[in-house]
Design a protein around this motif. Structure first.
Motif, PDB file in Angstrom:
ATOM      1  N   THR A   1      -2.207  -4.842  10.885  1.00 25.16           N
ATOM      2  CA  THR A   1      -1.398  -5.992  10.456  1.00 25.16           C
ATOM      3  C   THR A   1      -2.113  -6.743   9.342  1.00 25.16           C
ATOM      4  O   THR A   1      -3.336  -6.608   9.173  1.00 25.16           O
ATOM      5  CB  THR A   1      -1.178  -7.005  11.608  1.00 25.16           C
ATOM      6  N   GLY A   2      -1.340  -7.553   8.636  1.00 26.65           N
ATOM      7  CA  GLY A   2      -1.911  -8.398   7.590  1.00 26.65           C
ATOM      8  C   GLY A   2      -2.887  -9.410   8.182  1.00 26.65           C
ATOM      9  O   GLY A   2      -3.907  -9.734   7.565  1.00 26.65           O
ATOM     10  N   SER A   3      -2.578  -9.919   9.372  1.00 23.99           N
ATOM     11  CA  SER A   3      -3.482 -10.873  10.028  1.00 23.99           C
ATOM     12  C   SER A   3      -4.844 -10.243  10.263  1.00 23.99           C
ATOM     13  O   SER A   3      -5.885 -10.843   9.981  1.00 23.99           O
ATOM     14  CB  SER A   3      -2.909 -11.303  11.386  1.00 23.99           C
ATOM     15  N   GLU A   4      -4.830  -9.026  10.794  1.00 25.62           N
ATOM     16  CA  GLU A   4      -6.101  -8.320  11.033  1.00 25.62           C
ATOM     17  C   GLU A   4      -6.853  -8.076   9.728  1.00 25.62           C
ATOM     18  O   GLU A   4      -8.073  -8.129   9.696  1.00 25.62           O
ATOM     19  CB  GLU A   4      -5.825  -6.947  11.652  1.00 25.62           C
TER      20      GLU A   4
ATOM     21  N   GLY B   1      -0.748  -5.341   3.375  1.00 25.31           N
ATOM     22  CA  GLY B   1      -0.009  -5.201   4.630  1.00 25.31           C
ATOM     23  C   GLY B   1       1.448  -4.905   4.396  1.00 25.31           C
ATOM     24  O   GLY B   1       1.784  -3.951   3.689  1.00 25.31           O
ATOM     25  N   LYS B   2       2.265  -5.763   4.956  1.00 23.62           N
ATOM     26  CA  LYS B   2       3.727  -5.615   5.024  1.00 23.62           C
ATOM     27  C   LYS B   2       4.362  -4.353   4.415  1.00 23.62           C
ATOM     28  O   LYS B   2       4.790  -3.480   5.157  1.00 23.62           O
ATOM     29  CB  LYS B   2       4.387  -6.859   4.452  1.00 23.62           C
ATOM     30  N   PRO B   3       4.454  -4.231   3.066  1.00 25.57           N
ATOM     31  CA  PRO B   3       5.204  -3.089   2.519  1.00 25.57           C
ATOM     32  C   PRO B   3       4.465  -1.760   2.622  1.00 25.57           C
ATOM     33  O   PRO B   3       5.055  -0.703   2.388  1.00 25.57           O
ATOM     34  CB  PRO B   3       5.376  -3.457   1.032  1.00 25.57           C
TER      35      PRO B   3
ATOM     36  N   ALA C   1      -8.179 -12.009  -2.391  1.00 24.45           N
ATOM     37  CA  ALA C   1      -6.760 -12.068  -2.774  1.00 24.45           C
ATOM     38  C   ALA C   1      -5.932 -11.480  -1.633  1.00 24.45           C
ATOM     39  O   ALA C   1      -6.125 -10.322  -1.258  1.00 24.45           O
ATOM     40  CB  ALA C   1      -6.527 -11.282  -4.060  1.00 24.45           C
ATOM     41  N   ASP C   2      -5.034 -12.279  -1.084  1.00 26.18           N
ATOM     42  CA  ASP C   2      -4.148 -11.813  -0.020  1.00 26.18           C
ATOM     43  C   ASP C   2      -2.889 -11.234  -0.682  1.00 26.18           C
ATOM     44  O   ASP C   2      -2.015 -11.973  -1.136  1.00 26.18           O
ATOM     45  CB  ASP C   2      -3.814 -12.994   0.897  1.00 26.18           C
ATOM     46  N   GLU C   3      -2.828  -9.908  -0.718  1.00 29.29           N
ATOM     47  CA  GLU C   3      -1.688  -9.203  -1.348  1.00 29.29           C
ATOM     48  C   GLU C   3      -0.708  -8.708  -0.297  1.00 29.29           C
ATOM     49  O   GLU C   3       0.076  -7.787  -0.558  1.00 29.29           O
ATOM     50  CB  GLU C   3      -2.202  -8.015  -2.177  1.00 29.29           C
ATOM     51  N   VAL C   4      -0.773  -9.298   0.899  1.00 34.60           N
ATOM     52  CA  VAL C   4       0.077  -8.820   1.995  1.00 34.60           C
ATOM     53  C   VAL C   4       1.561  -8.907   1.615  1.00 34.60           C
ATOM     54  O   VAL C   4       2.353  -8.026   1.943  1.00 34.60           O
ATOM     55  CB  VAL C   4      -0.246  -9.607   3.288  1.00 34.60           C
ATOM     56  N   GLN C   5       1.929  -9.968   0.900  1.00 38.95           N
ATOM     57  CA  GLN C   5       3.328 -10.078   0.445  1.00 38.95           C
ATOM     58  C   GLN C   5       3.498  -9.611  -0.989  1.00 38.95           C
ATOM     59  O   GLN C   5       4.517  -9.076  -1.371  1.00 38.95           O
ATOM     60  CB  GLN C   5       3.774 -11.542   0.499  1.00 38.95           C
ATOM     61  N   ALA C   6       2.461  -9.861  -1.783  1.00 41.32           N
ATOM     62  CA  ALA C   6       2.610  -9.744  -3.230  1.00 41.32           C
ATOM     63  C   ALA C   6       2.434  -8.320  -3.768  1.00 41.32           C
ATOM     64  O   ALA C   6       2.872  -8.026  -4.880  1.00 41.32           O
ATOM     65  CB  ALA C   6       1.596 -10.671  -3.902  1.00 41.32           C
TER      66      ALA C   6
END
Ligand code: PMP
Length: 434
Positions: free
Chosen positions: A109-112, A271-273, A241-246
């Motif tokens: 997960t992105g959180s992890e 993460g996500k995608p 840099a948190d690229e989980v969404q971007a």
């Protein structure tokens, strides 16, 4: 399997998941199928998905599903055995980053991923302080909740997190000229560093989403991030840099949103995608950071980096390239922005239109001068859109910014439907007296 009407299902959900487990819309959607940019409900009605970035290459993309099926029927095992897939996947993935970011660790997960990035940064710097925006969300583990200044109780209690005002050129800072905004926001980062030092806390990192997505997909004052990172690095901290969404080409021009800036992160989280719905996430970082961290803190994650997850990750990269989806984000992104600007000239309520590739934000205001947020209007509008068959949501400090972030195979026909439905929904909002 027990089948229920939508109403019954909601009641059962409340019983077993609690009253507060979030669910979208006044009339929640009871979905049964997805395909491309479409979602289908129990009654067989189809909805245009202009919200979900997890089905990045489209809901149930056949290449991703077939790859998953094939590998799942052959072998699935954790990463303490040798397997080609995980190595090949990470080679392909890291090749899309700056040369300095050549190693990766996988999570589910992105959180992890953010948790691991924080541990790695704190380990490398022997420091605890983390600097984020004052409306941040980066996930749900305990130390990640501490940096969740948007709405996490842990963020209010912690001493090892400091926040700076969201770098927002639309709203700006009181008394600061437009051309001085970048410096003024960066000065807040400097203040955070100073306050940490006064409290005897050293700075481990600044952690931001390069799109400032949850903050409202902000237009960041040019030069701000470079300056903020320089301040943090001077104090001994790293840039995460948190690229989980971007990430994964959504911004069109770049595979990674941070590549639009003149500064390279030390650690990037994904993460996500990444798995198109399969739980796949991770960290890409400088090799010295990965090696020094894993030498002392053995990192293993049972479900991360399996042959199945890695095959799925590669299938997503295949589709992105084969279907030219990054290029599509540029051309359709431009097309949608032009349409949204036309709507802005028609409806006073639309204070600002922003976009980065296949990601758009419409900031709704009661008055273009005072920029008072149109909170109720935004909430009503997403529900009218849902009634009309187009799915969007809201973001930002007051939830008054419409968030439009469709799967990447969004085309001109889909864009026209989105724009027509927005137009009709704004009309209805006015007719209803909002
Ligand atoms: N970072 C950002 C920027 C996010 O938007 C999210 C999820 N909304 C996360 C991290 C956490 O990801 P996950 O839900 O997979 O733990």
């Amino acid at each position: 399997m027990k089948k229920s009407t939508t109403h019954e299902l909601l009641a059962r959900r409340f019983q077993v998941m609690g009253q507060h487990s979030p669910v979208f819309y006044e009339q929640p959607l009871h979905l049964v199928r997805g395909e491309g940019v479409w979602l289908y409900d129990k009654q067989g009605r189809r909805y245009l998905d202009v919200y979900n970035n997890v089905p990045h290459v489209g809901h149930c993309h056949p290449h991703v599903v077939e790859t998953l099926n094939k590998q799942a029927s052959q072998l699935n095992i954790h990463s303490r055995y040798l397997n080609d897939n995980v190595v090949e996947y990470l080679e392909r993935l890291t090749a899309s980053f700056d040369d300095s970011l050549s190693m990766a660790m996988l999570t589910c997960t992105g959180s992890e991923a953010n948790e691991l990035a924080l541990r790695m940064a704190r380990h490398a710097t022997n420091a605890q302080g983390v600097i984020v925006t004052d409306f941040a969300y980066h996930g749900n583990t305990e130390s990640v909740a501490e940096i969740g200044t948007g709405f996490m109780p842990e963020a209010k209690r912690t001493k090892r997190v400091k926040a700076f005002a969201i770098p927002d050129s639309y709203r700006g800072l009181a008394g600061v000229k437009h051309e001085e905004l970048a410096q003024a926001y960066a000065a807040q980062v400097r203040t955070a560093v100073d306050e940490f030092e006064d409290a005897g806390i050293k700075v481990a990192a600044i952690l931001v989403c390069p799109d400032f997505a949850n903050e409202g997909l902000l237009n960041v004052p040019a030069g701000f991030l470079e300056e903020a990172v320089a301040v943090v690095r001077k104090a001994g901290g790293l840039f995460i840099a948190d690229e989980v969404q971007a990430g994964f080409g959504r911004t069109g021009k770049h595979m990674w949103a941070h590549q639009a800036y003149g500064v390279t992160p030390d650690i990037v989280t994904l993460g996500k995608p990444m798995g198109n719905g399969h739980p796949l996430a991770g960290v890409v970082a400088r090799p010295d950071l990965v090696e020094n961290f894993s030498k002392q803190a053995m990192y293993f994650n049972t479900f991360a980096g399996t042959p199945v997850s890695s095959a799925v990750g590669m299938a997503v990269l295949d589709v992105l390239a084969n279907e030219n989806l990054q290029q599509n984000a540029i051309s359709i992104g431009d097309y949608v922005i032009k349409g949204l600007k036309r709507l802005q000239s028609k409806f006073e309520l639309i204070g600002d239109v922003r976009g980065l590739g296949m990601f758009f934000a419409l900031e709704l205001v009661l008055d273009r001068k005072t920029k008072l947020p149109a909170i109720h209007q935004a909430k009503r509008l997403i529900n009218i859109m849902r009634e009309k068959g187009v799915l969007i949501s809201t973001i930002g400090v007051t939830d008054s910014i419409l968030k439009l972030r469709p799967p990447m195979p969004f085309n001109e026909t889909h864009a026209n439907l989105l724009l027509e439905t927005l137009d009709a929904s704004f009309e209805q909002l006015i007719e209803e007296g909002h």
